[in-house]
Every structure is written in structure tokens, then in C-alpha cells.
Design an enzyme around this catalytic site. Structure first.
Site, short mmCIF file in Angstrom:
data_model
loop_
_atom_site.label_atom_id
_atom_site.label_comp_id
_atom_site.label_asym_id
_atom_site.label_seq_id
_atom_site.Cartn_x
_atom_site.Cartn_y
_atom_site.Cartn_z
N GLY A 19 0.83 -1.21 0.00
CA GLY A 19 0.00 0.00 0.00
C GLY A 19 0.86 1.25 0.00
N VAL A 73 17.75 8.29 -4.08
CA VAL A 73 18.35 8.68 -5.36
C VAL A 73 19.46 9.71 -5.14
CG1 VAL A 73 17.93 9.84 -7.55
CG2 VAL A 73 16.30 8.13 -6.71
N ARG A 132 0.74 -5.37 -6.00
CA ARG A 132 0.94 -6.63 -5.28
C ARG A 132 1.28 -7.70 -6.32
NH1 ARG A 132 -0.28 -5.15 -0.21
NH2 ARG A 132 -1.92 -3.57 0.05
N ASP A 167 5.43 -4.92 6.07
CA ASP A 167 6.01 -6.20 6.45
C ASP A 167 6.02 -7.21 5.31
OD1 ASP A 167 3.28 -6.46 6.45
OD2 ASP A 167 3.13 -7.42 8.41
N THR A 209 4.23 2.70 5.67
CA THR A 209 2.83 2.27 5.77
C THR A 209 2.12 3.20 6.74
OG1 THR A 209 1.34 0.54 6.62
CG2 THR A 209 3.58 0.55 7.48
N ASP A 259 -0.22 2.38 8.64
CA ASP A 259 -0.75 1.61 9.77
C ASP A 259 0.15 1.68 11.01
OD1 ASP A 259 -2.80 0.83 8.07
OD2 ASP A 259 -1.73 -0.99 7.44
N ASP A 301 2.35 -0.36 11.92
CA ASP A 301 2.25 -1.68 12.53
C ASP A 301 3.49 -2.54 12.36
OD1 ASP A 301 2.03 -2.05 9.80
OD2 ASP A 301 0.33 -3.43 9.91
N ARG A 304 -26.08 14.47 17.65
CA ARG A 304 -26.07 13.04 17.36
C ARG A 304 -24.74 12.40 17.75
NH1 ARG A 304 -28.60 13.66 11.41
NH2 ARG A 304 -30.81 13.37 11.90
N GLY A 312 -5.99 0.76 9.45
CA GLY A 312 -4.95 0.29 10.35
C GLY A 312 -4.76 -1.21 10.33
N ARG A 313 -5.54 -1.92 9.50
CA ARG A 313 -5.51 -3.39 9.49
C ARG A 313 -5.74 -3.93 10.90
NH1 ARG A 313 -0.69 -5.98 6.15
NH2 ARG A 313 0.50 -5.09 7.87
N LYS A 339 -24.32 17.12 26.99
CA LYS A 339 -23.36 17.12 25.89
C LYS A 339 -24.12 17.09 24.57
CE LYS A 339 -18.95 14.84 24.75
NZ LYS A 339 -18.65 15.86 23.81
N LYS A 340 -23.69 17.89 23.61
CA LYS A 340 -24.44 18.05 22.37
C LYS A 340 -24.15 16.98 21.32
CE LYS A 340 -26.34 21.79 23.90
NZ LYS A 340 -27.74 21.73 24.38
N ILE A 343 -9.12 7.67 1.77
CA ILE A 343 -8.75 9.08 1.88
C ILE A 343 -7.57 9.24 2.85
CG2 ILE A 343 -10.32 9.59 3.80
CD1 ILE A 343 -10.88 12.28 2.51
#
Length: 319
Positions: free
Chosen positions: A11, A24, A72, A103, A125, A127, A129, A162, A170-171, A213-214, A250
């Protein structure tokens, strides 16, 4: 060593271009020829190589994604595929390789080292991780992207009073959720590294209602559960309307943060130094704010664990 190659695999993450640029230009600084491999291990097998001059990496340090592109490659998992890759490396006189990725990319790098090609990994990455390094390239940018979007969601959540559930990437790691949730004052943060009870989440929401709390924000790491299912269960228990936002890819794009640009530059340059020093089968890492390197096997033997003291702190501050 007169010629090295650089590739990006897996990724994409913001800062990969800054790492390519560093490889480079540090390579040319030492009088090396630098070859760019397009589309990761697929490019190694297909011989999709380009010569990287100083100007090839001009004006890319601020760009997201990777100019070398990524793919991949199932064929590289086979001995036959790896033999094709080695043959292409031999034909082009390449003496060392820098692999920028996660990894899975590093396990491919180990195969290349075993076949006689010194390889150094640079952790890229979002993530965060990869064990053995405090930060990976792209993580900081991804967290800031999540924060910016949660800030926008909060405006709507407050206007309509709401509960909003935000699912982040993050896998199997909860780092993005943990950092973004703490930074944005989320009422609950759900990560795969910590068990949670739905009743505890509902009680937090009830406490917020009692002090007028709103709105409420719940951040869910993708490895901790499905945000839509969690939202459905919360509605069943509370009767309150919930909204779910899945930020998705995103989080992987955008201009890299200053931190990621600097980290990528340091790591890419260090990878070249390691190759010239005769090192191989290692990953560049940042530990305690210092650039270092560890063996792939050491990294693979470790288990990634986010800083759970941050998780505890987030729970305290969200009362």
C-alpha cells in the site's frame, strides 16, 4: 557497489516519494547509479526499470503516493518468479536494493538477500504496525487526515446532537484510531489491542447526555469491528440515532506532513549508507528519536503494540 535499485511495494503512504528522493540523491552523492523499479516486485520480474537522475526526483518531496507506483505480486511468492527477478537484477548490474513498504514487502526483501542481493527495508505504511520502529512513513500524515475529517464531522454532530461513529484504517493495529481519538477528544476509542464492552460505550454516552453534551464521537479501528454493526447495536440499546462514516482510502493520500517528509528523508538516506557499509537483511528504524537499523528476523520476531497508556489517558479525559 556501483549501482543500486529502489522500489516501493504494498500500500502507498504519504512520504514514500520523499524516501525515493533521498535514496536517489544520497546514491548520486556517493557516485552510485540509481535504478528505479516500477510497480514493486512486479517490475522486478518484468524488468520495468528506469534510470533515476537527480532531476528524476525533483519536486516530489511534497507529493503523496509513489512516483514508482506499487502493485501486489503473487508471482514473486514463487521460486520461479524470484528467479526472474534475480536474472533481471544481474543483467542490469544492480548490487543492492532499497525496498520501501510494509512487512509483506520486507519478507520479499529477505528472499532477495537470500538469493545474493543485499537488501535494506524502509518502513512505509500508514498503519504504523511494523515492530521495531516507533514510527513508519505515512502514519503521521494519516493521523492528521483523520483528525481534520473528525473535526468536520464534529460540526455536523453538534448541529444535530447526534452520535457519530468514525471507522479508520490500520488493518490489525489500532494506532491511527488511538492517536486520532485522543487528539480529537473522542468519547470512546475501539482498537483491536483492547477488549471492549458495548455497555461501557453506552454508559459513556449516557454520562454525556446527563451533562447536556451536544454530540459524541466514537472512533473505531477497522480491526476492532464493523462500524455499521456497532452503530446498529448502540441504537438498539439507546434508541438514539447514530451516523457512521468510514474514511477509507482518503487516509492514504495527500501531501505528507513535515514529520513524514523529514523521517522519510532520514530513512532513505540511511538505507543507502547501510548498503555501502556492506549491511543487508535489515530495516531502517527510528527508536527513541534516533535513526537506527535492526535485522528483519528481529523485527519479525517482535509483536507490534501501540502505547496503551494513551488508551488509558483517552478514557480518563473523555469522562
Amino acid at each position: 557497489m556501483e549501482r543500486i535499485a529502489v522500489l516501493t511495494s504494498g500500500g502507498d503512504s504519504p512520504g514514500m516519494n520523499a524516501a525515493i528522493r533521498a535514496v536517489v540523491r544520497k546514491g548520486h552523492h556517493h557516485g552510485l547509479d540509481v535504478i528505479g523499479v516500477q510497480r514493486g516486485y512486479t517490475g522486478l520480474i518484468q524488468g520495468d526499470f528506469i534510470t533515476m537522475e537527480l532531476g528524476s526526483v525533483g519536486d516530489i518531496i511534497h507529493r503523496g503516493g509513489t512516483i514508482l507506483r506499487s502493485a501486489r505480486c503473487e508471482e514473486f511468492r514463487t521460486p520461479e518468479g524470484r528467479e526472474k527477478a534475480v536474472s533481471n537484477l544481474q543483467q542490469h548490474g544492480i548490487g543492492g536494493i532499497v525496498v520501501i513498504g510494509g512487512d509483506g514487502s520486507f519478507r520479499g526483501a529477505q528472499h532477495l538477500t537470500a538469493l545474493g542481493y543485499p537488501t535494506i527495508g524502509v518502513p512505509g505504511t500508514i498503519d504504523n504496525d511494523i515492530p521495531g520502529t516507533d514510527f513508519t512513513i505515512g502514519f503521521d500524515t494519516a493521523v492528521n487526515t483523520v483528525i481534520q475529517n473528525i473535526d468536520r464531522i464534529r460540526d455536523t454532530a453538534s448541529s444535530h446532537e447526534r452520535t457519530y461513529i468514525v471507522e479508520v484504517m490500520g488493518r490489525d493495529a489500532g494506532d491511527i484510531a488511538l492517536w486520532a481519538g485522543l487528539a480529537d477528544g473522542a468519547e470512546s476509542i475501539l482498537v483491536p489491542e483492547a477488549p471492549y464492552e458495548l455497555d461501557d460505550i453506552v454508559e459513556r454516552l449516557a454520562r454525556g447526555d446527563r451533562r447536556d453534551k451536544k454530540h459524541s464521537i466514537i472512533v473505531v479501528a477497522e480491526g476492532a469491528g464493523n462500524a455499521f454493526e456497532i452503530g446498529k447495536k448502540i441504537k438498539e440499546k439507546t434508541g438514539e440515532e447514530t451516523r457512521v462514516t468510514v474514511l477509507g482510502h482518503i487516509q492514504r493520500g495527500g501531501s505528507p506532513s513535515a514529520f513524514d517528509r523529514v523521517l522519510a528523508s532520514q530513512m532513505g538516506a540511511n538505507a543507502v549508507d547501510l548498503l555501502l557499509a556492506g549491511e543487508h537483511d535489515k530495516m531502517v528504524a527510528i527508536r527513541n528519536n534516533e535513526i537506527t537499523a535492526i535485522n528483519f528476523d528481529t523485527a519479525f520476531s517482535m509483536k507490534h503494540q501501540p502505547d496503551m497508556s494513551m488508551y488509558d489517558l483517552a478514557s480518563i479525559l473523555a469522562i
